[in-house]
Every structure is written in C-alpha cells, then in structure tokens.
Design a protein around this motif. Structure first.
Motif, mmCIF file in Angstrom:
data_model
loop_
_atom_site.group_PDB
_atom_site.id
_atom_site.type_symbol
_atom_site.label_atom_id
_atom_site.label_comp_id
_atom_site.label_asym_id
_atom_site.label_seq_id
_atom_site.Cartn_x
_atom_site.Cartn_y
_atom_site.Cartn_z
ATOM 1 N N PRO A 118 0.818 -1.219 0.000
ATOM 2 C CA PRO A 118 0.000 0.000 0.000
ATOM 3 C C PRO A 118 0.851 1.268 0.000
ATOM 4 O O PRO A 118 1.920 1.329 0.602
ATOM 5 C CB PRO A 118 -0.798 -0.114 1.303
ATOM 6 N N GLY A 119 0.327 2.271 -0.696
ATOM 7 C CA GLY A 119 0.929 3.587 -0.633
ATOM 8 C C GLY A 119 0.365 4.383 0.528
ATOM 9 O O GLY A 119 -0.478 3.894 1.281
ATOM 10 N N THR A 120 0.804 5.608 0.652
ATOM 11 C CA THR A 120 0.376 6.450 1.770
ATOM 12 C C THR A 120 -0.870 7.255 1.461
ATOM 13 O O THR A 120 -1.416 7.913 2.349
ATOM 14 C CB THR A 120 1.510 7.413 2.163
ATOM 15 N N ALA A 121 -1.355 7.202 0.217
ATOM 16 C CA ALA A 121 -2.497 8.034 -0.167
ATOM 17 C C ALA A 121 -3.837 7.419 0.203
ATOM 18 O O ALA A 121 -4.882 8.014 -0.053
ATOM 19 C CB ALA A 121 -2.451 8.309 -1.676
ATOM 20 N N GLY A 122 -3.813 6.232 0.781
ATOM 21 C CA GLY A 122 -5.051 5.609 1.249
ATOM 22 C C GLY A 122 -6.049 5.390 0.128
ATOM 23 O O GLY A 122 -5.712 4.839 -0.926
ATOM 24 N N ASN A 123 -7.297 5.843 0.355
ATOM 25 C CA ASN A 123 -8.355 5.628 -0.633
ATOM 26 C C ASN A 123 -8.120 6.391 -1.924
ATOM 27 O O ASN A 123 -8.755 6.101 -2.943
ATOM 28 C CB ASN A 123 -9.709 6.025 -0.043
ATOM 29 N N GLU A 124 -7.244 7.370 -1.894
ATOM 30 C CA GLU A 124 -6.962 8.157 -3.096
ATOM 31 C C GLU A 124 -5.783 7.592 -3.883
ATOM 32 O O GLU A 124 -5.404 8.147 -4.924
ATOM 33 C CB GLU A 124 -6.677 9.610 -2.718
ATOM 34 N N ALA A 125 -5.211 6.498 -3.412
ATOM 35 C CA ALA A 125 -4.032 5.932 -4.075
ATOM 36 C C ALA A 125 -4.395 5.320 -5.420
ATOM 37 O O ALA A 125 -5.438 4.689 -5.575
ATOM 38 C CB ALA A 125 -3.391 4.880 -3.182
ATOM 39 N N ASP A 184 1.369 5.986 -4.146
ATOM 40 C CA ASP A 184 0.364 5.080 -4.699
ATOM 41 C C ASP A 184 0.725 3.627 -4.398
ATOM 42 O O ASP A 184 1.859 3.315 -4.032
ATOM 43 C CB ASP A 184 0.258 5.287 -6.212
ATOM 44 N N ASP A 185 -0.250 2.745 -4.575
ATOM 45 C CA ASP A 185 -0.052 1.322 -4.298
ATOM 46 C C ASP A 185 0.782 0.663 -5.396
ATOM 47 O O ASP A 185 0.554 0.902 -6.596
ATOM 48 C CB ASP A 185 -1.401 0.600 -4.230
ATOM 49 N N GLY A 210 -15.061 -5.930 -17.724
ATOM 50 C CA GLY A 210 -14.842 -4.529 -18.058
ATOM 51 C C GLY A 210 -14.122 -3.733 -16.994
ATOM 52 O O GLY A 210 -14.038 -2.511 -17.076
ATOM 53 N N ALA A 211 -13.614 -4.414 -15.990
ATOM 54 C CA ALA A 211 -12.939 -3.698 -14.897
ATOM 55 C C ALA A 211 -11.632 -3.089 -15.388
ATOM 56 O O ALA A 211 -10.993 -3.599 -16.299
ATOM 57 C CB ALA A 211 -12.659 -4.662 -13.741
ATOM 58 N N SER A 212 -11.228 -1.975 -14.772
ATOM 59 C CA SER A 212 -9.923 -1.354 -15.030
ATOM 60 C C SER A 212 -9.228 -1.189 -13.683
ATOM 61 O O SER A 212 -9.256 -0.116 -13.084
ATOM 62 C CB SER A 212 -10.093 -0.008 -15.728
ATOM 63 N N PRO A 213 -8.650 -2.271 -13.177
ATOM 64 C CA PRO A 213 -8.155 -2.262 -11.800
ATOM 65 C C PRO A 213 -6.856 -1.500 -11.596
ATOM 66 O O PRO A 213 -6.497 -1.217 -10.453
ATOM 67 C CB PRO A 213 -7.961 -3.753 -11.502
ATOM 68 N N PHE A 214 -6.137 -1.172 -12.678
ATOM 69 C CA PHE A 214 -4.825 -0.544 -12.525
ATOM 70 C C PHE A 214 -4.747 0.736 -13.339
ATOM 71 O O PHE A 214 -5.293 0.840 -14.433
ATOM 72 C CB PHE A 214 -3.716 -1.506 -12.973
ATOM 73 N N ASP A 215 -4.030 1.700 -12.790
ATOM 74 C CA ASP A 215 -3.823 2.963 -13.496
ATOM 75 C C ASP A 215 -2.635 2.878 -14.440
ATOM 76 O O ASP A 215 -2.575 3.624 -15.422
ATOM 77 C CB ASP A 215 -3.622 4.091 -12.478
ATOM 78 N N SER A 216 -1.697 2.009 -14.147
ATOM 79 C CA SER A 216 -0.559 1.744 -15.019
ATOM 80 C C SER A 216 -0.224 0.269 -14.928
ATOM 81 O O SER A 216 -0.465 -0.362 -13.894
ATOM 82 C CB SER A 216 0.669 2.573 -14.635
ATOM 83 N N PHE A 217 0.355 -0.266 -16.002
ATOM 84 C CA PHE A 217 0.639 -1.697 -16.066
ATOM 85 C C PHE A 217 2.054 -1.880 -16.586
ATOM 86 O O PHE A 217 2.376 -1.451 -17.694
ATOM 87 C CB PHE A 217 -0.366 -2.375 -16.991
ATOM 88 N N ILE A 218 2.901 -2.530 -15.783
ATOM 89 C CA ILE A 218 4.292 -2.777 -16.155
ATOM 90 C C ILE A 218 4.510 -4.284 -16.152
ATOM 91 O O ILE A 218 4.453 -4.928 -15.096
ATOM 92 C CB ILE A 218 5.268 -2.113 -15.167
#
Length: 451
Positions: A118-125, A184-185, A210-218
């Motif tokens: 987990p990141g430090t941004a909590g629900n906004e991460a 961020d997480d 149709g889910a988009s669970p990630f903001d970036s994918f590496i």
C-alpha cells in the motif's frame, strides 16, 4: 456448392468485444511498428529519483543481491510450471512475497498471485501493477533441472520467465530494504496463462467484466535491458480438425482422407498468406502442432492442427484471418470432391486464442519515463512490438509497457534455454525507477517534475 464448415467455440474471437465472424475483418486503423527510438524523455521525475538517497540505497541493494538472485532463479526454475498447472510455483511466490514483508498477499480464482504494497495516499491511491508470468511452455514431466557453468544457467523456462519472477522479488526486496514509501499502491503480480494456449488468461481475469483495476501496467518479460515494448502484437489461433469416416487403407480406399485435407489447407493458406507477409507491417503465421491417425494401414478418421497468426497491425491480422478461413473451406471442398465412396468430411474450427493488438501512447509519462530510466543508466531505448501480458492493458488504453528481465537470454521456448548473468542488475534498477516514477514517493520523499 461450397462445403459447409462446422465452427466451434468462436466466442473466443469476441473475448474483448469483437465479433467472431466480422470483428477482425472490419476495417480498423493501422498500427505502425514503433520507431527505433524517440526524443527527450524526462519530465524531471527520473532525474529526481536518481538523486534520491533511498533510491541510491535500493540500487546498491540490487547490485549486492546478485548471488541471492541467482539462487532464487535456480529455486524457481526447478519448480515445474507447465501450462495450466502453475500452482506449485505460485505457492512458492506467495510465500516469498510474504517473507519479504508484504502483508497483503493472495491468490485469485485462476491462480494469479497478488501482493499489494500500500501507498500512503489511502483511498486516493492509484494502483501500479508490476507483472511477471509464472508459466512456461514446457509440458508436465519436462526435466527442469538447472545446469550451471559459471554465470551461464541452462534449463527449460529459466529465462522465460523464471528470471522475470526474480526481478519481481528483487524489486520488493530492494524497496523494503531501502525503506522507500510510495504515494500510490504497488501491486506485484505473478500471473498465470501468459504462454501459448493460456492466451493471457491470468491478466484477462484481472480485467474481467470490463474492470480497469490498474492505473498503469508494467510487465516484466523479454531479454536485454534496453528493450522497451510499447506496441502489442495481436494473434488469432485456431485448432482445426478435419473428420471423416476412416477405415482400412486398402478395403476402404476411396473414402475422404482427413490428412490430405489438412495438407491441402496448409498449402492453400501458405500460398494465400505469403504475399500478405512479404511487405508492409510485419505479419506472421505458423502451424505449431499437427496430429491424428491410428496406424499406418488405416485411413484416419480425424486430422488436426494448431495455427497461429500474428501482427500488431489490425488490417494485416484481418487479412491473414480471411485467407485462413478461405483456405480451410477450399481444402474441405476439394478433398470431398475427390472421394469415391463414403460420407463427406466435416471440419471444426475451434478458436483457441485471441490476443488483441494495440499501440501504446509514446507520449504517456509511463513510456517517457521508461525511456528516461534507460538513458539514466547509459542505455539507448529500443522500442519494440511484442505479445506479452501488457497486450490486454494496451488494448484498453491503459498506460502499459513491458520491461525486460535483463541478462542475456538465449533459446527461449527450447529445451536448451539459457540465461547468462551479465549486467543483470540494470534491468531491475530500470524497473525500480519506472515503478517509483509511476507511484511517486510518499510525502516528504516526493519527487516531481519542473513546474
């Protein structure tokens, strides 16, 4: 009258919303092969990260764990992970993630191992996925004993993708040791079903409904550290089965011959597909497996093959697909016309693979910072097109790249596959920079670009 083909499992061609019979054949925008390089690629984040004491500490940790990483490589490689049977290796990855300090580690319904830091941004991460696949192409029973000569390691699957899993563990380990906190997480995933008929089933499951669970994918896959995959090579795969009445090779002579039909389909498709592949954007086709028949003195009652068609360019892939369907239909009709007795043959087309093509956004911060990270380590990025776990994300418009596992990989997918430990720390350091540039350092450690 043209022969009627029996089509089975064509829903597989609509896995991402396309139509089985027309979705691939409809005109679509062309996807160009990526340029060999691109221009300036640093918004300040990579420069700032390189100057950060914690990042430098993580760099040192990565270099220091070389021997440990080679031990990890041998251990993981010697746990078999054949197609659709990755459970044992997955369990080991889950245990190792927990041992490195990740508290939130789980295995989902299809076998993906997911470790969230987990990141430090909590629900906004935001969620940044870092993915390496568990599976190999080698069947159950393959001897996966590792043979070592100095820094050269040889075993089936040792590069593709045991080394990718080592990169995943190394990232977790280095971040933990250096005490780096992100805004961020970071989501570390050992995925299933990347290879062959797995058809990216692990990542498909992550993006189900149709889910988009990630903001970036590496994704972590592929060879030398400077290689950066930004374009997704799509593929269409079929299992083709010709069926007839069979019979004795002498007594039933004159009945329809499935092997002849199969051979004719291969020849007709090769003749039709060759001009498509000779110029323009790259397109390929292959007959990966064939089989059928019971004995030398029998007319087979079935003959089958598995066919692979690939391109990053949708019109090219559509042209191959159309040529393939036409070749199979023509071969069936010709073979049935030759028979002197007995029932007509049928053919079944089973769609066993559909990897979507797609072109990444070269201007996206993820891509730009990946190039900047490589340049920061003295490497010139080599932009590439490939088929990896990142295909799904790229096709959905999610910022995604595939970074390499480093070292020198040879003979992937062959029994004598090898991996050589040469400057292998560079790929892990690049992945670290890219992940941290995406996730951001926590408040008090923040690195940002210029105003």
């Amino acid at each position: 009258m043209r022969a009627k083909m029996m089509i089975a499992s064509l829903a597989g061609l609509a896995l991402l919303g396309g139509c089985a019979s027309t979705g691939w054949l409809a005109p679509q925008p062309a996807i160009a092969e990526p340029a060999a390089s691109a221009g300036p690629a640093d918004d300040g984040r990579i420069t700032g990260l390189m100057a950060d004491a914690r990042v430098q500490a993580a760099f040192s940790e990565i270099e220091a764990m070389r021997m440990l990483n080679n031990e990890r490589l041998v251990d993981l490689t010697e746990i078999p992970a054949p197609p659709f049977a990755e459970q044992a290796r997955g369990a080991e990855m889950a245990a190792r993630m927990r041992a490195l300090g990740l508290d939130d580690v789980s295995t989902d319904a299809v076998g993906n191992v997911i470790g969230r830091r987990p990141g430090t941004a909590g629900n906004e991460a935001r969620s940044i996925a870092i993915v390496a696949h568990l599976d190999t192409v080698f069947p159950e029973g393959t001897d996966v004993t590792v043979h070592r000569e100095g820094d050269l390691f040889t075993a089936p699957g040792i590069g593709d993708n045991s080394r990718g899993l080592v990169v995943l563990l190394s990232l977790i380990d280095a971040i933990q040791r250096a005490g780096i906190e992100t805004r961020d997480d970071l989501v570390f995933i050992a995925s299933v079903g990347e290879e062959g008929l797995g058809d990216l089933r692990g990542v498909r499951h992550l993006y189900a409904d149709g889910a988009s669970p990630f903001d970036s994918f590496i994704a972590i896959d592929g060879g030398e550290a400077a290689r950066l995959v930004v374009t997704a090579v799509g593929s269409i795969r079929y299992r083709v089965t010709f069926r007839g009445p069979g019979g004795h090779s002498y007594g039933a002579f004159g009945r329809a011959q499935p092997h002849q039909a199969l051979a004719e389909a291969i020849l007709r498709f090769t003749e039709a597909a060759t001009p498509i592949t000779e110029s323009g954007p790259k397109a390929t086709f292959s007959f990966g497996r064939v089989g059928g028949g019971t004995s030398v003195n029998s007319i087979p009652f079935e003959s089958w093959m598995e066919v692979d068609m690939r391109s990053a360019n949708p019109p090219k892939l559509a042209a191959l697909h159309a040529a393939f369907l036409g070749a199979v239909d023509d071969a069936l009709e010709a073979a049935n016309a030759r028979r002197r007795q007995g029932d007509a043959m049928t053919v079944e087309l089973d769609a066993v693979g559909n990897r979507p093509p797609g072109e990444g956004d070269l201007a996206a911060p993820l891509v730009q910072n990946a190039m900047a990270a490589m340049r920061a380590l003295g490497l010139e990025p080599e932009l590439a097109a490939s088929s990896t776990d990142a295909n799904i994300a790229i096709s959905r418009g999610v910022p995604a790249v595939t970074l390499s596992r480093g070292g020198i990989s040879r003979n992937a997918h062959a029994p004598n596959e090898s991996w050589q430990d040469e400057q292998s720390h560079e790929a892990i350091q690049i992945a670290l920079l890219v992940a941290l540039a995406e996730a951001g350092l926590a408040e008090g450690q923040a690195v940002s670009g210029p105003d």
